[in-house]
Scaffold this active site. Structure first.
Site, mmCIF file in Angstrom:
data_model
loop_
_atom_site.group_PDB
_atom_site.id
_atom_site.type_symbol
_atom_site.label_atom_id
_atom_site.label_comp_id
_atom_site.label_asym_id
_atom_site.label_seq_id
_atom_site.Cartn_x
_atom_site.Cartn_y
_atom_site.Cartn_z
ATOM 1 N N HIS A 98 -11.403 7.777 3.994
ATOM 2 C CA HIS A 98 -10.669 8.198 4.535
ATOM 3 C C HIS A 98 -11.152 10.096 3.890
ATOM 4 O O HIS A 98 -12.001 9.638 3.197
ATOM 5 C CB HIS A 98 -9.077 8.188 3.104
ATOM 6 C CG HIS A 98 -8.134 6.775 3.976
ATOM 7 N ND1 HIS A 98 -7.045 6.346 3.483
ATOM 8 C CD2 HIS A 98 -7.588 7.609 4.889
ATOM 9 C CE1 HIS A 98 -6.526 5.624 3.690
ATOM 10 N NE2 HIS A 98 -6.824 6.563 5.560
ATOM 11 N N ARG A 138 -9.766 5.866 10.130
ATOM 12 C CA ARG A 138 -8.592 5.643 10.518
ATOM 13 C C ARG A 138 -7.855 6.817 11.706
ATOM 14 O O ARG A 138 -8.125 6.357 12.566
ATOM 15 C CB ARG A 138 -7.409 5.847 9.501
ATOM 16 C CG ARG A 138 -8.721 4.879 7.384
ATOM 17 C CD ARG A 138 -8.323 3.580 8.419
ATOM 18 N NE ARG A 138 -8.693 1.857 7.649
ATOM 19 C CZ ARG A 138 -7.528 1.934 6.421
ATOM 20 N NH1 ARG A 138 -6.279 2.471 6.046
ATOM 21 N NH2 ARG A 138 -8.344 1.541 5.415
ATOM 22 N N CYS A 145 -4.845 9.527 -3.595
ATOM 23 C CA CYS A 145 -4.370 8.701 -2.743
ATOM 24 C C CYS A 145 -2.833 8.294 -3.534
ATOM 25 O O CYS A 145 -2.007 8.112 -2.388
ATOM 26 C CB CYS A 145 -4.384 7.031 -2.685
ATOM 27 S SG CYS A 145 -6.132 7.140 -1.721
ATOM 28 N N ARG A 185 0.174 -1.977 7.400
ATOM 29 C CA ARG A 185 0.695 -0.269 7.183
ATOM 30 C C ARG A 185 1.971 0.383 7.913
ATOM 31 O O ARG A 185 1.982 1.154 7.374
ATOM 32 C CB ARG A 185 -0.251 0.019 6.626
ATOM 33 C CG ARG A 185 -1.420 0.092 4.730
ATOM 34 C CD ARG A 185 -1.714 1.145 4.702
ATOM 35 N NE ARG A 185 -1.126 1.884 4.021
ATOM 36 C CZ ARG A 185 -1.545 3.109 3.326
ATOM 37 N NH1 ARG A 185 -3.005 3.305 2.984
ATOM 38 N NH2 ARG A 185 -0.644 3.362 3.021
ATOM 39 N N ASP A 203 0.730 -1.297 0.068
ATOM 40 C CA ASP A 203 -0.067 -0.248 0.429
ATOM 41 C C ASP A 203 0.911 0.991 -0.654
ATOM 42 O O ASP A 203 0.205 2.372 0.141
ATOM 43 C CB ASP A 203 -0.754 -0.038 1.520
ATOM 44 C CG ASP A 203 -2.144 -0.842 1.067
ATOM 45 O OD1 ASP A 203 -2.663 -1.085 -0.241
ATOM 46 O OD2 ASP A 203 -3.158 -1.291 1.210
#
Ligand code: ARG
Length: 287
Positions: A186, A157, A280, A112, A87
Site C-alpha cells: 500500500h 491493490r 493503517c 476483505r 482486518d
C-alpha cells in the site's frame, strides 16, 4: 555572577540546519477497535496464519494509539468492528474522505470485500456524501493527500482506473505512483505525509519513473532507512507537528526531530502481524 552567552562562529552557523517551525492542525479520524483481530489468511507477506496472535494485546496496543490521538486533541470517531472481518482494524483502507465526500473502498481480496459496504454505511450514517466506487481501490491505504495533490499508489491493490475515478470526483490533481515491493503493498507503507508540503518515503519501494516524480516534486523529502521501513516505520500519522510513528523506527525519529517535527512512538507489534501500523489504523475524515 554573569551568565556566559554562547557564541556560534560563522563557520559553524553555515552548517547548522535551522529546524523549521511546524504547526499542528487538529485532525478528525476514524478508527476501528481490533476486537476481532487475528491472522487467518495471508494477503500480504507480513501475514502468517501459522503464527499465534493475541487479540487482547492488539486491543491494548490500539488503545494506546487511540489515547495518543485523544491527547493530541484529535476528534476520534469509531466504527463498530464486525466479527469475521479481522482486518477491519486497518481503517485507512475503508475509504478516502475529502470535502465531506467519502469515496468507498472496493477491496482486492474477497476476504476483505465486506469491509467496503460496512465503512460506506458508517460514512452515510455520519453525514458524508458517499460515492460507491466503480473500481478496485483500498482507500487511504493507496491515496494520500499532500497539499492539493493526491498521491495514488498502484501495483498490488488499488487499480489505476480508480485514480482516474478520484480525479473526476474530487477535481484535484492525482499523481500515480507504481509500487514494486510486495512488502510495501500500500502507498501508506512507503510514503508518510508530514504536512501540506513534506513527505518521507522509501525509494526502493517504487519503480524508476515514480521515483523520478517523487525526486522532482519533493527534493527535500526524508528518505527513510530500509531498517525503519522494514518495521513499517513510514506507516505514521502527522498533524503537521506531531508525528505518531512506530517506536522502533529510531532513525526516522531522529530525522523527524532534525526537521522540527515532534515524533511520538507507539508499539503496534501485534498489528504488524497483519501487515499494518499506525497509519493503517487511521482514516482521516476531512469535512
Ligand atoms: N492485512 C491487511 C491487508 O493486507 C493490512 C492492511 C494494512 N493497511 C494499510 N493501510 N496499509 O489488507
Amino acid at each position: 555572577m554573569s551568565a556566559t552567552i554562547p557564541t556560534i562562529s560563522p563557520a559553524t552557523t553555515a552548517v547548522v540546519r535551522t529546524a523549521a517551525v511546524r504547526t499542528a492542525t487538529k485532525r478528525t479520524v476514524l478508527m476501528c477497535k481490533p476486537e476481532f483481530f487475528t491472522v487467518v489468511y495471508r494477503i500480504n507477506p507480513w501475514m502468517d496464519p501459522a503464527l499465534p496472535t493475541d487479540t487482547a494485546l492488539a486491543v491494548a496496543q490500539w488503545q494506546a494509539l487511540y489515547d495518543i490521538y485523544v491527547g493530541l486533541g484529535f476528534d476520534v470517531h469509531l466504527v463498530d468492528p464486525v466479527e469475521g472481518l479481522p482486518d477491519m482494524v486497518y481503517a485507512a483502507n475503508g475509504g478516502f474522505v475529502i470535502d465531506n465526500i467519502a469515496y468507498g473502498a472496493s477491496f482486492t481480496y474477497p476476504e476483505r470485500q465486506p469491509e467496503g459496504p460496512a465503512y460506506m454505511t458508517w460514512f452515510g450514517d455520519n453525514g458524508f456524501d458517499v460515492r460507491v466506487p466503480a473500481n478496485v481501490n483500498e482507500g487511504e491505504g493507496d491515496f494520500l493527500l499532500v497539499g492539493g495533490t493526491i498521491l495514488a499508489g498502484t501495483g498490488f491493490r488499488s487499480h489505476s482506473n480508480s485514480h482516474e475515478e478520484i480525479a473526476g470526483i474530487y477535481g484535484r490533481e492525482v499523481v500515480t505512483l507504481n509500487l514494486v515491493n510486495p512488502s510495501f503493498y500500500h502507498l501508506d507503507t512507503a510514503v508518510a505525509v508530514l504536512d501540506d508540503e513534506n513527505i518521507a518515503y522509501l525509494p526502493s519501494a517504487f519503480d524508476e519513473a515514480s521515483l523520478q516524480i517523487l525526486r522532482d516534486r519533493f527534493p527535500d523529502a526524508i528518505l527513510v532507512t530500509e531498517v525503519d521501513a522494514a518495521i513499517l516505520g513510514l506507516n505514521s500519522f502527522s498533524d503537521g507537528l506531531n508525528v505518531v510513528i512506530a517506536s522502533r523506527a529510531t532513525d526516522f525519529e531522529r530525522q523527524l526531530r532534525e526537521r522540527g517535527y515532534n515524533p511520538i512512538g507507539v508499539d503496534l507489534s501485534e498489528l504488524l502481524l497483519g501487515g499494518g501500523g499506525v497509519k493503517c489504523c487511521t482514516l482521516e475524515l476531512r469535512r
